[in-house]
Design a protein around this motif. Structure first.
Motif, PDB file in Angstrom:
ATOM      1  N   LEU A   1      37.433  26.179  44.484  1.00 20.26           N
ATOM      2  CA  LEU A   1      36.457  25.725  45.460  1.00 20.26           C
ATOM      3  C   LEU A   1      35.069  25.936  44.879  1.00 20.26           C
ATOM      4  N   ARG A   2      34.238  24.945  44.970  1.00 15.56           N
ATOM      5  CA  ARG A   2      32.880  25.053  44.464  1.00 15.56           C
ATOM      6  C   ARG A   2      32.179  26.236  45.124  1.00 15.56           C
ATOM      7  N   HIS A   3      31.431  26.969  44.375  1.00 16.64           N
ATOM      8  CA  HIS A   3      30.683  28.160  44.791  1.00 16.64           C
ATOM      9  C   HIS A   3      31.577  29.394  44.935  1.00 16.64           C
ATOM     10  N   ALA A   4      32.858  29.258  44.785  1.00 16.80           N
ATOM     11  CA  ALA A   4      33.759  30.425  44.762  1.00 16.80           C
ATOM     12  C   ALA A   4      33.765  30.951  43.331  1.00 16.80           C
ATOM     13  N   PRO A   5      34.183  32.206  43.139  1.00 12.82           N
ATOM     14  CA  PRO A   5      34.289  32.708  41.755  1.00 12.82           C
ATOM     15  C   PRO A   5      35.248  31.850  40.942  1.00 12.82           C
ATOM     16  N   LYS A   6      34.873  31.574  39.712  1.00  7.91           N
ATOM     17  CA  LYS A   6      35.751  30.792  38.840  1.00  7.91           C
ATOM     18  C   LYS A   6      36.983  31.600  38.467  1.00  7.91           C
ATOM     19  N   PRO A   7      38.095  30.916  38.216  1.00  8.75           N
ATOM     20  CA  PRO A   7      39.299  31.620  37.783  1.00  8.75           C
ATOM     21  C   PRO A   7      39.071  32.388  36.479  1.00  8.75           C
ATOM     22  N   ASP A   8      39.791  33.477  36.311  1.00  2.46           N
ATOM     23  CA  ASP A   8      39.729  34.291  35.101  1.00  2.46           C
ATOM     24  C   ASP A   8      40.779  33.771  34.113  1.00  2.46           C
ATOM     25  N   TRP A   9      40.308  33.229  33.011  1.00  2.31           N
ATOM     26  CA  TRP A   9      41.205  32.681  31.997  1.00  2.31           C
ATOM     27  C   TRP A   9      41.534  33.695  30.905  1.00  2.31           C
ATOM     28  N   CYS A  10      41.034  34.907  31.016  1.00  2.00           N
ATOM     29  CA  CYS A  10      41.200  35.896  29.958  1.00  2.00           C
ATOM     30  C   CYS A  10      42.263  36.965  30.264  1.00  2.00           C
ATOM     31  N   SER A  11      42.812  36.965  31.461  1.00  2.00           N
ATOM     32  CA  SER A  11      43.807  37.998  31.760  1.00  2.00           C
ATOM     33  C   SER A  11      45.199  37.420  31.861  1.00  2.00           C
TER      34      SER A  11
END
Length: 128
Positions: free
Chosen positions: A118-128
């Protein structure tokens, strides 16, 4: 859970605007492309991992970003799509994108190449 999150995100960004045809010229990354008219399109309701070192949070994100870019390229590059514009972000048109009636964002999530966002929500974490 991903399907429910994606469905909620899509419902929030859907606009009562008619879809417009466009042809995909070039893929920028897993959630952005250019049309043959030169317009930059950001696919609504998803986030794909970054491919540029200065934007990525870790080396794994870049690797995932390259794979995501390849998935989107295989899916829509050179093809006719329908765009329903929902807004603007960083000089890009944000749009719901459909290919042969199928939602491209949902397909990218299904393939594991993107995550609901969702726009303005925290972006997903691609590093974990």
């Amino acid at each position: 859970m991903l399907r429910a999150s994606y469905a909620a995100a899509l419902a929030l960004c859907a606009a009562p605007v008619a879809a417009e045809p466009a042809t995909v010229a070039r893929i920028t990354d897993g959630d952005t492309f250019r049309t043959t008219s030169g317009e930059r399109i950001r696919i609504a309701a998803i986030d794909a991992p970054e491919t540029i070192r200065s934007n990525a949070k870790c080396a794994a994100e870049i690797t995932r970003g390259k794979a995501s870019t390849a998935e989107l390229r295989a899916l829509i590059e050179g093809r006719a799509v329908d765009l329903t514009r929902t807004g603007q972000s960083y000089n890009r048109t944000v749009a719901i994108v459909r290919l042969d009636g199928r939602d491209v964002a949902a397909e990218m999530v299904r393939r594991g190449a993107a995550r609901p966002w969702l726009r303005h929500a925290p972006k997903p974490d691609w590093c974990s």
